[in-house]
Design a protein around this motif. Sequence first.
Motif, short mmCIF file in Angstrom:
data_model
loop_
_atom_site.label_atom_id
_atom_site.label_comp_id
_atom_site.label_asym_id
_atom_site.label_seq_id
_atom_site.Cartn_x
_atom_site.Cartn_y
_atom_site.Cartn_z
N THR A 277 50.83 72.63 133.33
CA THR A 277 50.25 73.65 132.22
C THR A 277 51.28 73.87 131.19
N TRP B 63 44.30 69.22 126.62
CA TRP B 63 43.67 70.44 126.97
C TRP B 63 42.98 70.26 128.45
N GLY C 152 43.67 73.05 131.50
CA GLY C 152 42.80 73.51 132.49
C GLY C 152 42.78 73.08 133.97
N CYS D 198 45.97 74.91 135.56
CA CYS D 198 45.62 76.53 135.72
C CYS D 198 44.62 76.46 136.93
N ALA D 199 43.69 75.57 137.14
CA ALA D 199 42.77 75.69 138.32
C ALA D 199 43.61 75.24 139.70
#
Length: 79
Positions: A16, A49, A53, A56-57
């Motif tokens: 991230t 991007w 994502g 973060c997941a």
Amino acid sequence: MIQTIFTTRMAALLTTAAGVAVLGTSYIFQYGFGYQPCQLCLYQRIPWWIAIGIGCAAFWAQKKYPGLRNMLLVLAGIT
């Protein structure tokens, strides 16, 4: 020793953070310094991007879903 320092949580955070750093730098050059990116440069931002994502997941799937977390980290590495 290395196993305790570099955990899957750290890998998710690094994924991230790398995405945020790359995109942050590109946006600083674009909006801060006035450089206009080419069309290819704009297309190359999309995988970053996606990696943010997925990172973060993977970070939020730490304890509940360890199999999903590992799969997400591999997927983030592929992007």
